[in-house]
Design a protein around this motif. Structure first.
Motif, PDB file in Angstrom:
ATOM      1  N   UNK A  14       0.817  -1.184  -0.061  1.00 41.83           N
ATOM      2  CA  UNK A  14      -0.028   0.037  -0.090  1.00 41.83           C
ATOM      3  C   UNK A  14       0.866   1.340   0.143  1.00 41.83           C
ATOM      4  N   UNK A  15       1.680   1.294   0.857  1.00 38.93           N
ATOM      5  CA  UNK A  15       2.882   2.278   0.923  1.00 38.93           C
ATOM      6  C   UNK A  15       3.516   2.497  -0.395  1.00 38.93           C
ATOM      7  N   UNK A  16       3.956   1.481  -1.046  1.00 32.60           N
ATOM      8  CA  UNK A  16       4.591   1.566  -2.300  1.00 32.60           C
ATOM      9  C   UNK A  16       3.958   1.942  -3.396  1.00 32.60           C
ATOM     10  N   UNK A  45       8.662   9.772   7.357  1.00 31.55           N
ATOM     11  CA  UNK A  45       7.646   8.881   7.877  1.00 31.55           C
ATOM     12  C   UNK A  45       8.270   7.486   8.118  1.00 31.55           C
ATOM     13  N   UNK A  46       9.263   6.961   7.107  1.00 30.24           N
ATOM     14  CA  UNK A  46       9.823   5.757   7.658  1.00 30.24           C
ATOM     15  C   UNK A  46      10.667   5.852   8.986  1.00 30.24           C
ATOM     16  N   UNK A  47      11.431   6.801   9.219  1.00 28.13           N
ATOM     17  CA  UNK A  47      12.002   7.189  10.429  1.00 28.13           C
ATOM     18  C   UNK A  47      11.160   6.985  11.683  1.00 28.13           C
ATOM     19  N   UNK A  48       9.819   7.426  11.300  1.00 26.01           N
ATOM     20  CA  UNK A  48       8.873   7.692  12.453  1.00 26.01           C
ATOM     21  C   UNK A  48       8.384   6.238  12.846  1.00 26.01           C
ATOM     22  N   UNK A  49       8.206   5.555  11.799  1.00 32.97           N
ATOM     23  CA  UNK A  49       7.799   4.161  12.102  1.00 32.97           C
ATOM     24  C   UNK A  49       8.676   3.146  12.655  1.00 32.97           C
ATOM     25  N   UNK A  50      10.054   3.416  12.261  1.00 37.08           N
ATOM     26  CA  UNK A  50      10.909   2.697  12.853  1.00 37.08           C
ATOM     27  C   UNK A  50      11.049   3.177  14.440  1.00 37.08           C
ATOM     28  N   UNK A  51      11.361   4.361  14.685  1.00 36.86           N
ATOM     29  CA  UNK A  51      11.453   4.958  15.875  1.00 36.86           C
ATOM     30  C   UNK A  51      10.087   4.591  16.896  1.00 36.86           C
ATOM     31  N   UNK A 114       6.686  22.960   1.906  1.00 39.93           N
ATOM     32  CA  UNK A 114       6.372  22.351   3.341  1.00 39.93           C
ATOM     33  C   UNK A 114       5.137  21.438   3.097  1.00 39.93           C
ATOM     34  N   UNK A 115       4.334  21.928   2.148  1.00 44.95           N
ATOM     35  CA  UNK A 115       2.990  21.270   1.974  1.00 44.95           C
ATOM     36  C   UNK A 115       3.317  19.865   1.320  1.00 44.95           C
ATOM     37  N   UNK A 116       4.339  19.915   0.539  1.00 43.72           N
ATOM     38  CA  UNK A 116       4.565  18.620  -0.562  1.00 43.72           C
ATOM     39  C   UNK A 116       5.316  17.625   0.704  1.00 43.72           C
ATOM     40  N   UNK A 117       6.332  17.873   1.545  1.00 42.62           N
ATOM     41  CA  UNK A 117       6.606  17.307   2.534  1.00 42.62           C
ATOM     42  C   UNK A 117       5.493  16.666   3.441  1.00 42.62           C
ATOM     43  N   UNK A 118       4.654  17.572   3.889  1.00 38.00           N
ATOM     44  CA  UNK A 118       3.535  16.917   4.719  1.00 38.00           C
ATOM     45  C   UNK A 118       2.781  16.077   3.826  1.00 38.00           C
ATOM     46  N   UNK A 119       2.460  16.198   2.591  1.00 37.72           N
ATOM     47  CA  UNK A 119       1.661  15.281   1.850  1.00 37.72           C
ATOM     48  C   UNK A 119       2.048  13.984   1.758  1.00 37.72           C
ATOM     49  N   UNK A 125       2.974   7.897   6.326  1.00 39.80           N
ATOM     50  CA  UNK A 125       3.353   7.687   7.706  1.00 39.80           C
ATOM     51  C   UNK A 125       2.251   6.885   8.303  1.00 39.80           C
ATOM     52  N   UNK A 126       0.939   6.905   7.566  1.00 36.97           N
ATOM     53  CA  UNK A 126       0.022   6.080   8.568  1.00 36.97           C
ATOM     54  C   UNK A 126       0.335   4.652   8.312  1.00 36.97           C
ATOM     55  N   UNK A 127       0.641   4.213   7.047  1.00 33.81           N
ATOM     56  CA  UNK A 127       0.824   2.934   6.600  1.00 33.81           C
ATOM     57  C   UNK A 127       2.018   2.432   7.675  1.00 33.81           C
TER      58      UNK A 127
END
Length: 285
Positions: A14-16, A45-51, A114-119, A125-127
């Motif tokens: 899904x993330x891919x 997002x990946x770093x947050x999931x690992x953390x 900033x909006x592109x990064x957040x999008x 990130x949710x996945x």
């Protein structure tokens, strides 16, 4: 191991696909300059999931046994709720996911970096958080002292990344609707086992009664350390001596959830269309 491989494959794919849609849209519209902020959001997002996964694993080790069981049981129930919502959400919105992401990306392009990064961060990130939580709870349910569940999840994620890259290159074409239906159904079965184990954790934490009330005990027929006992444990989180509460929760979740998931997509909405005969009659007159 198979259950965790399935989790990693499903969530990772899904993330891919989300990443493929975002990147392909920017490339096709000539906005390669926006790729860097998108990849930055994905990396965060990946770093947050690992953390988050590390915090769950190492943070829980400092707790008492009862607190560990209470935390594990609570998070297992939360993880099952998130995964159940996810499989139904993907089943309902998969056809419109591409258009939805394109719309969000267009809006972000107008606002700025900033909006592109957040999008990108929110899309992936949710996945990542769902995967980290569900893998952690599934590893707990599979038992301690083995790296097989983590290995299975990592192999699933690696397979998903490879499939995503092949999708982007146009080298792989599969029926995604059928894929998500089959994997979603299998995830519901896995989630039922995780949910039952979560309630068992709450019983061991003395939050719920009935820890000694066994529904059955087939340990003599299916030894937990046998190859088929290990297989059943890894795929279905099978326990040879579950409590009455575990079996009750497993049935109450699995039967209606799987029936609703496998029902036709338009089943519920189709019942509300009661004016069609009148419309046909008015046309004929």
């Amino acid at each position: 191991m198979f259950a965790n491989y399935l989790i990693g494959l499903r969530e990772g794919l899904e993330a891919s696909l989300v990443v493929c849609i975002l990147v392909a849209y920017l490339v096709k519209t000539g906005r390669r300059d926006a790729l860097k902020p998108v990849w930055t959001g994905i990396a965060i997002a990946v770093a947050l999931a690992l953390g988050f996964g590390c915090a769950l694993e190492f943070g829980s080790q400092e707790l008492t046994f009862e607190a560990q069981e209470a935390l594990g049981g609570t998070l297992s129930i939360l993880a099952v709720g998130l995964v159940t919502w996810m499989v139904f959400w993907m089943r309902r919105t998969a056809r419109h996911l591409k258009a939805e992401l394109h719309g969000k990306l267009d809006a972000a392009l107008e606002i700025g970096t900033a909006a592109l990064v957040a999008t990108a961060f929110l899309a992936v990130g949710r996945e990542g958080l769902e995967t980290a939580l569900f893998v952690w709870t599934s590893v707990r349910a599979a038992g301690e002292g083995s790296s097989d569940p983590v290995t299975g999840a990592l192999l699933g994620l690696a397979t998903a990344v490879l499939m995503g890259w092949l999708f982007y290159r146009g080298a792989l074409r599969i029926n995604l609707a059928r894929f998500f239906t089959w994997t979603g159904g299998m995830l519901v079965v896995v989630a039922a086992g995780v949910l039952a184990y979560g309630f068992h954790d709450l019983q061991e934490a003395d939050w719920l009664p009935g820890l000694t009330d066994r529904a059955f005990d087939v340990s003599g027929t299916i030894p937990p350390d046998s190859w088929y006992g290990t297989l059943l444990k890894g795929v279905f989180n099978f326990q040879p001596d579950p409590t009455v509460l575990q079996v009750t929760v497993w049935l109450l979740y699995l039967v209606p959830t799987l029936a609703l998931f496998l029902a036709p997509v338009g089943f519920a909405s189709g019942k509300g269309k009661v004016k069609q005969p009148d419309e046909q009659g008015s046309r004929s007159s």
